[in-house]
Design a protein around this motif. Structure first.
Motif, mmCIF file in Angstrom:
data_model
loop_
_atom_site.group_PDB
_atom_site.id
_atom_site.type_symbol
_atom_site.label_atom_id
_atom_site.label_comp_id
_atom_site.label_asym_id
_atom_site.label_seq_id
_atom_site.Cartn_x
_atom_site.Cartn_y
_atom_site.Cartn_z
ATOM 1 N N THR A 271 0.831 -1.205 0.000
ATOM 2 C CA THR A 271 0.000 0.000 0.000
ATOM 3 C C THR A 271 0.864 1.252 0.000
ATOM 4 O O THR A 271 1.780 1.386 0.816
ATOM 5 C CB THR A 271 -0.913 0.006 1.234
ATOM 6 N N VAL A 272 0.542 2.184 -0.916
ATOM 7 C CA VAL A 272 1.299 3.431 -1.045
ATOM 8 C C VAL A 272 0.352 4.625 -0.946
ATOM 9 O O VAL A 272 -0.669 4.679 -1.634
ATOM 10 C CB VAL A 272 2.062 3.491 -2.381
ATOM 11 N N VAL A 273 0.716 5.567 -0.083
ATOM 12 C CA VAL A 273 0.014 6.839 0.037
ATOM 13 C C VAL A 273 1.005 7.956 -0.258
ATOM 14 O O VAL A 273 2.131 7.939 0.254
ATOM 15 C CB VAL A 273 -0.577 7.022 1.450
ATOM 16 N N VAL A 274 0.606 8.907 -1.091
ATOM 17 C CA VAL A 274 1.469 10.051 -1.405
ATOM 18 C C VAL A 274 1.068 11.213 -0.512
ATOM 19 O O VAL A 274 -0.080 11.670 -0.537
ATOM 20 C CB VAL A 274 1.376 10.428 -2.892
ATOM 21 N N LYS A 275 2.021 11.699 0.269
ATOM 22 C CA LYS A 275 1.781 12.740 1.276
ATOM 23 C C LYS A 275 2.365 14.064 0.788
ATOM 24 O O LYS A 275 3.516 14.112 0.358
ATOM 25 C CB LYS A 275 2.437 12.336 2.592
ATOM 26 N N VAL A 280 -5.890 20.071 -6.775
ATOM 27 C CA VAL A 280 -6.779 19.071 -7.368
ATOM 28 C C VAL A 280 -6.126 18.387 -8.551
ATOM 29 O O VAL A 280 -6.283 17.177 -8.752
ATOM 30 C CB VAL A 280 -8.110 19.733 -7.793
ATOM 31 N N GLU A 281 -5.376 19.128 -9.349
ATOM 32 C CA GLU A 281 -4.758 18.555 -10.542
ATOM 33 C C GLU A 281 -3.803 17.419 -10.180
ATOM 34 O O GLU A 281 -3.810 16.359 -10.821
ATOM 35 C CB GLU A 281 -4.016 19.642 -11.325
ATOM 36 N N ASP A 282 -2.975 17.634 -9.149
ATOM 37 C CA ASP A 282 -2.053 16.576 -8.727
ATOM 38 C C ASP A 282 -2.816 15.385 -8.156
ATOM 39 O O ASP A 282 -2.412 14.233 -8.337
ATOM 40 C CB ASP A 282 -1.065 17.107 -7.693
ATOM 41 N N ALA A 283 -3.905 15.648 -7.460
ATOM 42 C CA ALA A 283 -4.725 14.559 -6.921
ATOM 43 C C ALA A 283 -5.251 13.687 -8.059
ATOM 44 O O ALA A 283 -5.241 12.448 -7.978
ATOM 45 C CB ALA A 283 -5.880 15.124 -6.101
ATOM 46 N N LYS A 284 -5.706 14.310 -9.142
ATOM 47 C CA LYS A 284 -6.201 13.555 -10.294
ATOM 48 C C LYS A 284 -5.090 12.727 -10.935
ATOM 49 O O LYS A 284 -5.293 11.562 -11.310
ATOM 50 C CB LYS A 284 -6.794 14.508 -11.324
ATOM 51 N N LYS A 285 -3.915 13.318 -11.081
ATOM 52 C CA LYS A 285 -2.801 12.589 -11.690
ATOM 53 C C LYS A 285 -2.434 11.367 -10.860
ATOM 54 O O LYS A 285 -2.155 10.291 -11.393
ATOM 55 C CB LYS A 285 -1.585 13.512 -11.817
ATOM 56 N N LEU A 286 -2.435 11.522 -9.548
ATOM 57 C CA LEU A 286 -2.085 10.398 -8.676
ATOM 58 C C LEU A 286 -3.170 9.335 -8.688
ATOM 59 O O LEU A 286 -2.866 8.140 -8.578
ATOM 60 C CB LEU A 286 -1.832 10.907 -7.257
ATOM 61 N N GLY A 293 -3.785 5.928 -1.895
ATOM 62 C CA GLY A 293 -4.326 7.068 -1.177
ATOM 63 C C GLY A 293 -3.452 8.286 -1.364
ATOM 64 O O GLY A 293 -2.289 8.192 -1.780
ATOM 65 N N ILE A 294 -4.024 9.437 -1.061
ATOM 66 C CA ILE A 294 -3.249 10.677 -1.036
ATOM 67 C C ILE A 294 -3.494 11.353 0.298
ATOM 68 O O ILE A 294 -4.547 11.185 0.914
ATOM 69 C CB ILE A 294 -3.639 11.632 -2.183
ATOM 70 N N LEU A 325 -9.700 6.699 -4.772
ATOM 71 C CA LEU A 325 -8.678 6.418 -3.757
ATOM 72 C C LEU A 325 -9.088 7.062 -2.449
ATOM 73 O O LEU A 325 -10.022 7.855 -2.399
ATOM 74 C CB LEU A 325 -7.294 6.916 -4.205
ATOM 75 N N GLU A 326 -8.388 6.705 -1.385
ATOM 76 C CA GLU A 326 -8.671 7.310 -0.087
ATOM 77 C C GLU A 326 -7.999 8.678 0.007
ATOM 78 O O GLU A 326 -6.871 8.864 -0.458
ATOM 79 C CB GLU A 326 -8.180 6.414 1.052
ATOM 80 N N VAL A 327 -8.695 9.602 0.628
ATOM 81 C CA VAL A 327 -8.156 10.937 0.853
ATOM 82 C C VAL A 327 -7.952 11.123 2.353
ATOM 83 O O VAL A 327 -8.895 11.036 3.136
ATOM 84 C CB VAL A 327 -9.099 12.025 0.300
ATOM 85 N N HIS A 328 -6.709 11.356 2.731
ATOM 86 C CA HIS A 328 -6.356 11.619 4.123
ATOM 87 C C HIS A 328 -5.953 13.083 4.248
ATOM 88 O O HIS A 328 -5.686 13.757 3.249
ATOM 89 C CB HIS A 328 -5.200 10.720 4.568
ATOM 90 N N VAL A 329 -5.887 13.583 5.478
ATOM 91 C CA VAL A 329 -5.566 14.996 5.669
ATOM 92 C C VAL A 329 -4.802 15.201 6.966
ATOM 93 O O VAL A 329 -5.013 14.470 7.950
ATOM 94 C CB VAL A 329 -6.860 15.857 5.637
ATOM 95 N N ASP A 330 -3.898 16.176 6.964
ATOM 96 C CA ASP A 330 -3.234 16.601 8.199
ATOM 97 C C ASP A 330 -3.078 18.118 8.162
ATOM 98 O O ASP A 330 -3.572 18.781 7.252
ATOM 99 C CB ASP A 330 -1.880 15.886 8.388
ATOM 100 N N THR A 331 -2.397 18.654 9.157
ATOM 101 C CA THR A 331 -2.076 20.079 9.323
ATOM 102 C C THR A 331 -3.201 20.834 10.031
ATOM 103 O O THR A 331 -4.306 20.972 9.513
ATOM 104 C CB THR A 331 -1.747 20.785 7.996
ATOM 105 N N GLY A 332 -2.888 21.299 11.244
ATOM 106 C CA GLY A 332 -3.810 22.139 11.996
ATOM 107 C C GLY A 332 -4.780 21.395 12.880
ATOM 108 O O GLY A 332 -5.599 22.018 13.564
#
Length: 424
Positions: A271-275, A280-286, A293-294, A325-332
């Protein structure tokens, strides 16, 4: 109103005295009701350099403040008269169940914050049934982290280094220890300008100068732990004398492309997630590239100041690629309410970095457990107050982002210019 001599039994029932022999660390941590409370304790107990490295960010730190404000500016919309006696706070993340949709983010230099370091984080994550991510710049090896938390769900965060064989070696070592997810960080072609670290002379390892010794005087526990435990080392680097920024610029490879990502994915085989995705454009490419996941992240505001706030970007990214794909989030993220808000807007999972380190600095492993106790209780309480009994029930209707930072559209800008010209 008539007065009377109090009944002895009544007096006994209302007179409560704190145990004077109670463990002071336990007493200190029990008083912390929020992550911000842990931050106050951490500041009192940690030297200035490591503490400011933790809470500081890049340039003028605008990006970090915006990220925190974005969560503060959330408005919740509860529904009433729903049975919330039992609440299911867990679901599958990348094919395996987590008990809460929040885990510990990869952090560098962790044993600078407290000697217990990554071992404490991994064990606490194991206790709460959430993932722990080890950084390439971690100060405990993959082998030692696994030994400390044999049943934990472990992820490995990878920086691609100029010396590629070091990156590949770390990937293989993490894989051998049963780490199940690879977080490939892509927002670090160079180190961000972290002015606090420069001003504080933040170096690795810390140097005993007159300035640091004066700073350490009221914080003897930190220095005792630092000087009497195993020497600090990176999982990837054995020796370095210089500032943190110099180290990162020496390590990071600014030439990374999709070809390199493909090579790493093939080497990992899992399993690979790009952090570090920030548009949005990069999300689509990935998504087209086929990662699992991203992670929407601006590196906690520590790389490009004023980069997009991940939480604000979240709804649009989920609309575009959430089915692929799964969308994860961080920061704040500093509370369970922040976690719930992110899930309501479509995130599958969230990570906390600063909150984790505040707990660690406040009380080692016990402090990290206290941080997770606070966050998870907040997640549960907010869900109940919203009237939902499972994460699947959380929807955008439950949360509104109050948009103070909305970009002005072209027509509005033109109208403003015309009004200004008319006044001249």
């Amino acid at each position: 109103m008539e007065h009377q001599i109090p009944d002895l039994e009544y007096l006994k029932s209302v007179m409560k005295f704190e145990n004077p022999f109670k463990n002071p660390k336990i007493a200190r941590l029990e008083k912390a009701q929020t992550v911000w409370d842990l931050r106050k304790i951490a500041k009192r107990r940690t030297p200035k350099g490591p503490f400011e490295y933790t809470f500081g960010a890049a340039e003028n730190e605008v990006g970090l403040q915006r990220a925190i404000s974005a969560f503060r500016d959330v408005e919740f919309h509860p529904s009433i008269l729903h049975d919330v006696t039992n609440v299911d706070t867990g679901w599958d993340v990348l094919g395996k169940r987590v008990e809460f949709p929040v885990g510990i983010a990869p952090t560098g230099f962790t044993r600078l914050m407290h000697a217990a370091g990554e071992r404490a984080g991994a064990r606490a994550a194991q206790n709460y049934g959430v993932p722990f991510a080890l950084s390439t710049l971690g100060t405990t090896s993959p082998e030692e982290v696994r030994k400390a938390a044999p049943d934990a769900r472990l992820w490995f965060q990878l920086y691609m280094m100029k010396e590629r064989h070091r990156s590949y070696e770390l990937v293989e070592r993490a894989k051998a220890q049963g780490f199940d997810t690879l977080l490939v960080t892509v927002d670090t072609p160079v180190a961000g300008a972290r002015h606090r670290d420069k001003r504080n002379g933040m170096s690795f390892p810390p140097q005993l100068t007159l300035k640091t010794m004066i700073d350490a005087a009221p914080r003897p526990e930190w220095w005792i732990n630092f000087l009497t435990t195993e020497p600090l080392e990176f999982a990837a680097i054995r020796n370095w004398n210089g500032t943190v920024g110099e180290l990162l610029d020496t390590m990071f490879d600014p030439s990374i492309t999709y070809d390199d990502l493909a090579e790493i994915r093939d080497l990992w085989g899992g399993t690979v997630v790009v952090k570090g995705v920030q548009n949005v454009e990069d999300a689509k490419k990935l998504a087209d590239f086929g990662v699992d996941g991203i992670q929407l992240s601006n590196h906690g505001g520590r790389q490009l100041d004023r980069a997009p706030v991940p939480f604000r970007l979240l709804p649009e990214v989920v609309r575009e690629v959430g089915k692929d794909l799964e969308v994860h989030v961080d920061t704040g993220i500093m509370s369970g309410a922040d976690v719930v808000a992110a899930i309501a807007h479509g995130a599958r999972y969230t990570q906390v970095g600063r909150a984790y380190l505040y707990g660690l600095m406040a009380g080692g492993e016990m402090g990290v457990n206290r941080m997770l106790a606070i966050l998870t209780s907040e997640v549960t309480r907010v869900m109940k107050l919203l009237g939902v009994s499972s994460l699947e029930e959380l929807e955008p209707k439950h949360v509104t982002q109050l948009d103070d930072l909305r970009p002005r559209i072209a027509d509005e800008v033109d109208a403003a210019r015309n009004r200004a010209a008319a006044k001249r």
